[in-house]
Design an enzyme around this catalytic site. Sequence first.
Site, PDB file in Angstrom:
ATOM      1  N   HIS A  76      -8.287   1.743   0.521  1.00  0.00           N
ATOM      2  CA  HIS A  76      -7.694   1.149   0.511  1.00  0.00           C
ATOM      3  C   HIS A  76      -6.997  -0.263  -0.444  1.00  0.00           C
ATOM      4  CE1 HIS A  76      -4.864  -0.367   4.055  1.00  0.00           C
ATOM      5  NE2 HIS A  76      -4.352  -0.915   2.669  1.00  0.00           N
ATOM      6  N   ARG A  80       2.082  -0.875  -6.728  1.00  0.00           N
ATOM      7  CA  ARG A  80       3.594  -0.939  -6.731  1.00  0.00           C
ATOM      8  C   ARG A  80       4.387   0.008  -7.657  1.00  0.00           C
ATOM      9  NH1 ARG A  80       2.634  -2.711  -1.279  1.00  0.00           N
ATOM     10  NH2 ARG A  80       2.187  -5.115  -1.651  1.00  0.00           N
ATOM     11  N   ASN A 110       3.104   3.111   0.415  1.00  0.00           N
ATOM     12  CA  ASN A 110       4.109   2.715   1.347  1.00  0.00           C
ATOM     13  C   ASN A 110       4.778   2.102   0.172  1.00  0.00           C
ATOM     14  OD1 ASN A 110       1.777   0.504   0.102  1.00  0.00           O
ATOM     15  ND2 ASN A 110       2.726  -0.679   1.513  1.00  0.00           N
ATOM     16  N   HIS A 194      -2.927   3.041  10.322  1.00  0.00           N
ATOM     17  CA  HIS A 194      -2.170   1.051  10.792  1.00  0.00           C
ATOM     18  C   HIS A 194      -2.418   0.626  11.990  1.00  0.00           C
ATOM     19  CE1 HIS A 194      -0.601  -2.701   9.409  1.00  0.00           C
ATOM     20  NE2 HIS A 194       0.025  -2.754  10.365  1.00  0.00           N
ATOM     21  N   HIS A 247      -8.486  -1.558   8.096  1.00  0.00           N
ATOM     22  CA  HIS A 247      -8.830  -2.654   8.936  1.00  0.00           C
ATOM     23  C   HIS A 247      -8.684  -3.147   9.722  1.00  0.00           C
ATOM     24  CE1 HIS A 247      -4.365  -2.591   9.481  1.00  0.00           C
ATOM     25  NE2 HIS A 247      -4.164  -2.245   7.681  1.00  0.00           N
ATOM     26  N   ASP A 320      -7.548  -3.968   0.355  1.00  0.00           N
ATOM     27  CA  ASP A 320      -6.287  -3.623   1.121  1.00  0.00           C
ATOM     28  C   ASP A 320      -6.073  -4.792  -0.163  1.00  0.00           C
ATOM     29  OD1 ASP A 320      -4.422  -3.448   1.987  1.00  0.00           O
ATOM     30  OD2 ASP A 320      -4.514  -4.768   4.075  1.00  0.00           O
TER      31      ASP A 320
HETATM   32 ZN   LIG Z   1      -2.490  -1.939   6.798  1.00  0.00          ZN
HETATM   33 ZN   LIG Z   2      -2.905  -1.898   3.525  1.00  0.00          ZN
END
Ligand SMILES: [Zn+2]
Ligand SMILES: [Zn+2]
Length: 438
Positions: A76, A80, A110, A194, A247, A320
Site C-alpha cells: 500500500h 503521485r 488515486n 478503504h 489500514h 501507506d
Molecule cells: Zn485509504
Molecule cells: Zn492509502
Amino acid sequence: MVKTAVVVKRIKFINTMDILIKNIRIIDPNQHIDKISDVYVSNSKISLIKKSINKKPPKTIDGRNCWLFPGLTDLHCHLREPGREDEETILSGSLSAAAGGFTRICCHPNTEPAIDNKISIRYIYDRASLCPIEVLPYGAITVGRKGISITQMGEMASAGAIGFSDDGNCVMNSLVFRRALEYSKIFDKVVVSHSEDMNLSKSGVMNEGFVSTKLGVQGIPAEAENIMLYRDIQLAKLTKAKLHLAHLSTEESVRLVREAKKTIKNISSEVTVHHLILTEEALTGYNPNAKVNPPLRKQSDIEALINGLKEKLIDVIVTDHAPHSSEEKDSGIENAPFGMIGFETALPLVFSLTRYGLKPVQLLEKLIVNPNKIIGYPIPEIKEETEANFVIYNPSKKWIYKKEDILSKSKNSPFIGWELKGKVLYTIYKGNIVYSAG
Ligand SMILES: [Zn+2]
Ligand SMILES: [Zn+2]
C-alpha cells in the site's frame, strides 16, 4: 548544493558484480531459516550460501551483527505520477522505497487522472521499467474513483493490474461494491477496501475524542470505519470474492475481523506502520504531518492492533506512503491533505514493536510473506539459485531521521528529528546494489 551531493552519493547503481557477504545472520520467514552464514551473489543470483566462503570478489561486505532478509513488499503506497510529479514520481518513490528495504511496492490508483483503464496500467509499467525496484499498480474499482460505474477490470487485469482499489475514497454505494466484488472473481484479483463512511467522517481532521475537542477541530469517529468495515465483511461473505481490508485503525475493526475470520477465508487485512506507533496525541500542536486517514487513534487501539498482528488477524504491515507538498501541508490543519511518507522509516519503527513481544521474524512475515500471498506473487526467499533480492540491516545502529536525507520528493513525516534504532545498510535487487547507506 551540499545536500544534493549527499543524496546523489547515497544512490549508487552498481552494475551486477560478484558480492560476498561474510558472517551474516540470515532471517527468512518463509523458509523458517535463522542462521549465521556467508552469502555469495553472482550473475544477479544468490549462487552460494555456506558457513565459510573463500572467494575474492570485487565487493565484500562484513555482515557481523547484521541481518540479511528478503526484500520487503509494500502492499500500500501512493506514488503521485501521473499528475503530481512535484510531490513524487514513480522513480523518486522507488528510490525512497529502496532506501527503506523494499524491492516490490504496490501503488494505489488515486493519481490525476486515476489509473482506471488498461492504458494507464501500461503507463505505470512503462515508468516502472526505469526504477531500481519492482513497482506494481492497482487499477481503480470505479471510473475516476467516483464510486458510480465499475471499470473494465478484465482489461486492466490483462495489462497487469494486481488488484482493484478506490483507495482515498470508499465505494459508498453497497450495490456498486457488491458488483465490483462479484466481477473481480472472474479475474481472481483482490479488491481493496478503504472502509470509511464518508458521510460520517465528512470535514473531520483527526480522531474524534478528547484531543480533538481540546484542539477545537472536527473529529472523525471510530464508527466511520467500524460501520463500513462491517458492511465490507458482509459483502465478502455474500460474494466470496477476495477482499483486502486496508489500514485497520480501531479496536472494533480488529474485533470484527476476528469474528469474520472464524467463518470465512476470503478476507485479509493490513495495518500501517504509523497506526502502530503514534496516537492522536501526535496532532497536539496541530502537526499537519500527523494528519492521516484513517486518523491516528488511541493507545487502546494500538494495543488491539498489536494483538491483531499476534493473532494473525492482521496479515500485513504497510506504509501507506502518501507524499504531499509542504505548501499544501502547511495550509492549516483543516485544509492540509491527509497522509504521510513512510518508506524510509518503516523498518526501524516496525522492529521497535518487539517491545510488545512480537518477534522480528513475525514482523518480517507481514512485510515479506503475506503481502505476496495476497496478490498471488512468488514469495521472496534466501535460497541458492534464486534472484538476489535482499536487505542488509544493522538492527542496533542508531541514527537521526533528518529532512535533508529524505529521498522521497516530499518531506511530510512526523518522524523527522526522531532517533531511530536499526538501519538499512544495503538493498540489493537482482544482484545490484540499489541502495547503500554509504
Ligand atoms: Zn485509504
Ligand atoms: Zn492509502
